[in-house]
Write a protein that holds these residues in place. Structure first.
Motif, PDB file in Angstrom:
ATOM      1  N   VAL A 108      34.681 -39.814  11.264  1.00 40.12           N
ATOM      2  CA  VAL A 108      35.579 -38.894  10.572  1.00 40.12           C
ATOM      3  C   VAL A 108      35.450 -39.171   9.079  1.00 40.12           C
ATOM      4  N   ASP A 109      35.782 -38.179   8.256  1.00 35.82           N
ATOM      5  CA  ASP A 109      35.739 -38.394   6.820  1.00 35.82           C
ATOM      6  C   ASP A 109      37.107 -38.840   6.314  1.00 35.82           C
ATOM      7  N   ALA A 110      37.114 -39.443   5.157  1.00 37.95           N
ATOM      8  CA  ALA A 110      38.335 -40.022   4.601  1.00 37.95           C
ATOM      9  C   ALA A 110      39.402 -38.967   4.330  1.00 37.95           C
ATOM     10  N   GLU A 111      39.003 -37.776   3.915  1.00 37.83           N
ATOM     11  CA  GLU A 111      39.970 -36.713   3.646  1.00 37.83           C
ATOM     12  C   GLU A 111      40.723 -36.318   4.912  1.00 37.83           C
ATOM     13  N   THR A 112      40.006 -36.216   6.026  1.00 35.74           N
ATOM     14  CA  THR A 112      40.649 -35.864   7.291  1.00 35.74           C
ATOM     15  C   THR A 112      41.620 -36.947   7.727  1.00 35.74           C
ATOM     16  N   VAL A 113      41.222 -38.211   7.575  1.00 35.19           N
ATOM     17  CA  VAL A 113      42.117 -39.317   7.932  1.00 35.19           C
ATOM     18  C   VAL A 113      43.406 -39.232   7.124  1.00 35.19           C
ATOM     19  N   ASP A 114      43.290 -38.919   5.847  1.00 35.09           N
ATOM     20  CA  ASP A 114      44.475 -38.803   4.994  1.00 35.09           C
ATOM     21  C   ASP A 114      45.369 -37.650   5.439  1.00 35.09           C
ATOM     22  N   GLU A 115      44.771 -36.524   5.792  1.00 38.02           N
ATOM     23  CA  GLU A 115      45.543 -35.374   6.240  1.00 38.02           C
ATOM     24  C   GLU A 115      46.233 -35.642   7.579  1.00 38.02           C
ATOM     25  N   LEU A 116      45.574 -36.397   8.461  1.00 34.27           N
ATOM     26  CA  LEU A 116      46.173 -36.716   9.748  1.00 34.27           C
ATOM     27  C   LEU A 116      47.372 -37.637   9.588  1.00 34.27           C
ATOM     28  N   GLY A 117      47.257 -38.620   8.707  1.00 34.20           N
ATOM     29  CA  GLY A 117      48.387 -39.502   8.437  1.00 34.20           C
ATOM     30  C   GLY A 117      48.618 -40.578   9.472  1.00 34.20           C
ATOM     31  N   TYR A 118      47.657 -40.821  10.348  1.00 32.08           N
ATOM     32  CA  TYR A 118      47.805 -41.877  11.349  1.00 32.08           C
ATOM     33  C   TYR A 118      47.328 -43.218  10.785  1.00 32.08           C
ATOM     34  N   THR A 119      48.069 -44.276  11.058  1.00 27.03           N
ATOM     35  CA  THR A 119      47.616 -45.606  10.656  1.00 27.03           C
ATOM     36  C   THR A 119      46.500 -46.096  11.570  1.00 27.03           C
ATOM     37  N   GLY A 120      46.467 -45.585  12.787  1.00 27.45           N
ATOM     38  CA  GLY A 120      45.440 -45.940  13.745  1.00 27.45           C
ATOM     39  C   GLY A 120      45.703 -45.258  15.063  1.00 27.45           C
ATOM     40  N   LEU A 121      44.715 -45.259  15.935  1.00 28.14           N
ATOM     41  CA  LEU A 121      44.849 -44.634  17.245  1.00 28.14           C
ATOM     42  C   LEU A 121      44.612 -45.679  18.326  1.00 28.14           C
ATOM     43  N   PRO A 122      45.493 -45.760  19.334  1.00 24.11           N
ATOM     44  CA  PRO A 122      45.292 -46.717  20.421  1.00 24.11           C
ATOM     45  C   PRO A 122      44.096 -46.320  21.283  1.00 24.11           C
ATOM     46  N   VAL A 123      43.334 -47.319  21.694  1.00 24.22           N
ATOM     47  CA  VAL A 123      42.122 -47.111  22.487  1.00 24.22           C
ATOM     48  C   VAL A 123      42.245 -47.924  23.769  1.00 24.22           C
ATOM     49  N   ALA A 124      42.147 -47.253  24.909  1.00 27.08           N
ATOM     50  CA  ALA A 124      42.430 -47.888  26.192  1.00 27.08           C
ATOM     51  C   ALA A 124      41.207 -48.528  26.820  1.00 27.08           C
ATOM     52  N   GLY A 125      41.471 -49.586  27.588  1.00 28.39           N
ATOM     53  CA  GLY A 125      40.457 -50.183  28.434  1.00 28.39           C
ATOM     54  C   GLY A 125      40.693 -49.862  29.891  1.00 28.39           C
ATOM     55  N   LEU A 126      41.837 -49.241  30.183  1.00 30.18           N
ATOM     56  CA  LEU A 126      42.186 -48.835  31.539  1.00 30.18           C
ATOM     57  C   LEU A 126      41.982 -47.336  31.698  1.00 30.18           C
ATOM     58  N   ALA A 127      41.791 -46.898  32.936  1.00 34.03           N
ATOM     59  CA  ALA A 127      41.764 -45.471  33.230  1.00 34.03           C
ATOM     60  C   ALA A 127      43.180 -44.912  33.109  1.00 34.03           C
ATOM     61  N   PRO A 128      43.321 -43.622  32.785  1.00 35.53           N
ATOM     62  CA  PRO A 128      44.662 -43.055  32.613  1.00 35.53           C
ATOM     63  C   PRO A 128      45.622 -43.295  33.781  1.00 35.53           C
ATOM     64  N   PRO A 129      45.228 -43.085  35.042  1.00 37.76           N
ATOM     65  CA  PRO A 129      46.200 -43.338  36.117  1.00 37.76           C
ATOM     66  C   PRO A 129      46.634 -44.800  36.200  1.00 37.76           C
ATOM     67  N   GLU A 130      45.750 -45.716  35.816  1.00 36.14           N
ATOM     68  CA  GLU A 130      46.140 -47.123  35.792  1.00 36.14           C
ATOM     69  C   GLU A 130      47.193 -47.370  34.720  1.00 36.14           C
ATOM     70  N   MET A 131      47.054 -46.708  33.583  1.00 39.81           N
ATOM     71  CA  MET A 131      48.074 -46.815  32.536  1.00 39.81           C
ATOM     72  C   MET A 131      49.388 -46.209  33.010  1.00 39.81           C
ATOM     73  N   ALA A 132      49.323 -45.097  33.737  1.00 41.69           N
ATOM     74  CA  ALA A 132      50.534 -44.465  34.258  1.00 41.69           C
ATOM     75  C   ALA A 132      51.277 -45.401  35.199  1.00 41.69           C
ATOM     76  N   VAL A 133      50.538 -46.174  35.984  1.00 42.62           N
ATOM     77  CA  VAL A 133      51.169 -47.147  36.872  1.00 42.62           C
ATOM     78  C   VAL A 133      51.912 -48.192  36.050  1.00 42.62           C
ATOM     79  N   GLU A 134      51.291 -48.669  34.974  1.00 47.14           N
ATOM     80  CA  GLU A 134      51.955 -49.657  34.114  1.00 47.14           C
ATOM     81  C   GLU A 134      53.243 -49.096  33.525  1.00 47.14           C
ATOM     82  N   ALA A 135      53.168 -47.865  33.018  1.00 50.82           N
ATOM     83  CA  ALA A 135      54.369 -47.242  32.446  1.00 50.82           C
ATOM     84  C   ALA A 135      55.413 -47.000  33.523  1.00 50.82           C
ATOM     85  N   GLY A 136      54.978 -46.584  34.702  1.00 56.99           N
ATOM     86  CA  GLY A 136      55.909 -46.338  35.797  1.00 56.99           C
ATOM     87  C   GLY A 136      56.633 -47.597  36.227  1.00 56.99           C
TER      88      GLY A 136
END
Length: 351
Positions: free
Chosen positions: A32-60
């Motif tokens: 991504v370019d720096a201008e887009t990062v600034d417009e998005l305003g996110y400090t960072g994005l979480p990146v998973a090592g688990l599959a989505p349903p496995e994460m759902a089990v943890e949250a559940g």
């Protein structure tokens, strides 16, 4: 939807993976370019090592434990998502129910794209009133947006996609006012759709025989460009503004808070919570309307999560509770939106 009576929300949980990808790292990697990062305003994005349903089990698990609810007391489990869950022709909702030990629950998958979590809450509420003996309804969401099939930073306009899961327990409140009824109270839900905007995520693409048959990576920018060439930005802006306004007004009216004020004239609406979209997108598409609702403070969550697919609304409910942001008699209007397009508003109160 005007609820016959309020429902309880217990154990609202947000589960995020420990790994993060910062904007600076994404720029350094050429994602991504720096201008887009600034417009998005996110400090960072979480990146998973688990599959989505496995994460759902943890949250559940977190939600059921926090709510003090045995998995066997769950009569309905709704799981919502927007992106690939890890297997073809398979039900992730049944996986979540099985891993949680919710053997008596009926698992249902909800696919209303990014509005799926809010839609699942609405469906669960309806079922609870139709079937009073249902017990508890568990709503989960989970999404992950890994390379190479998804470009979390640059695959869409004004949105960065973060991995994570949410869960909450929806239930009837105890009669007679005995005990602590819930963590939050759901007073109303309103949903408005504009199906004429479905082409925003279809564009000019032909129907394909399988996922990503047109290319190796999901490209939301391509389909949106095609829509705008054919329909123009004004068509989207007009439909979006009208639909969002209708959802907000309907939800407040159904809860007896027309204009953000109760019948007595006080101002119990403390917060309006925007979806977890990029900063510029919220500024342009949501803040002009939401900033004027009942004098409430507009919250812009997600700087440390990004857009969580179907989980934006539930994540905001979890944060409202975790930070003890609502006291008795105070309310928050949580706004959700998803491709199609559909907008939902949930009016919740403190206890």
């Amino acid at each position: 939807m005007r609820l016959p009576r309020p429902l309880g929300i217990s154990g609202p949980s947000l589960w995020l993976p420990p790994d993060r990808q910062s904007g600076a790292e994404a720029v350094a990697r050429g994602l991504v370019d720096a201008e887009t990062v600034d417009e998005l305003g996110y400090t960072g994005l979480p990146v998973a090592g688990l599959a989505p349903p496995e994460m759902a089990v943890e949250a559940g698990r977190e939600a059921l434990s926090a709510a003090g609810v045995d998995p066997g007391a769950v009569g309905l489990l709704l799981h919502a998502w927007i992106h690939y869950q890890g297997h073809d022709l398979w039900s992730p909702a049944h996986f979540v129910a099985d891993r949680l030990g919710a053997d008596g629950a009926v698992p249902l998958g909800v696919q209303q794209v990014c509005n799926g979590g809010a839609a699942a809450v609405e469906l669960a509420a309806s079922r609870l009133f139709v079937e009073p003996g249902l017990g508890h309804a568990l709503v989960t969401t989970a999404d992950a947006f890994p390379e190479p099939g998804f470009d979390r930073w640059s695959g869409d306009y004004g949105i960065g996609y973060g991995d994570g899961a949410t869960a909450l327990v929806l239930h009837h409140l105890p009669e007679g006012g005995g005990g602590r009824p819930a963590d939050l109270v759901l007073h109303a839900i309103a949903t408005v759709a504009a199906p004429r905007l479905e082409r925003m995520h279809r564009g000019d693409d032909p129907f394909g025989p399988a996922a990503r048959s047109l290319g190796p990576k999901i490209d939301i920018r391509r389909t949106k460009k095609a829509f705008l060439r054919a329909e123009g930005m004004e068509a989207f802006t007009e439909a979006s503004t009208a639909s969002l306004r209708a959802a907000v007004e309907a939800c407040l009216t159904d809860a007896g808070l027309s204009g953000g004020r109760s019948a007595g004239g006080d101002k119990p609406l403390r917060y309006v919570v925007a979806p977890r979209l990029g900063r510029k997108t919220v500024d342009l598409a949501y803040a002009p309307l939401l900033s004027g609702v009942g004098g409430a403070e507009l919250l812009r969550p997600g700087a440390d999560t990004g857009h969580l697919g179907a989980g934006d609304a539930a994540a905001s409910l979890a944060e409202l509770h975790a930070r003890r942001m609502l006291g008795p008699g105070e309310y928050a209007l949580v706004v959700s939106a998803g491709a199609g397009f559909t907008w939902s508003c949930l009016l919740v109160g403190g206890v």
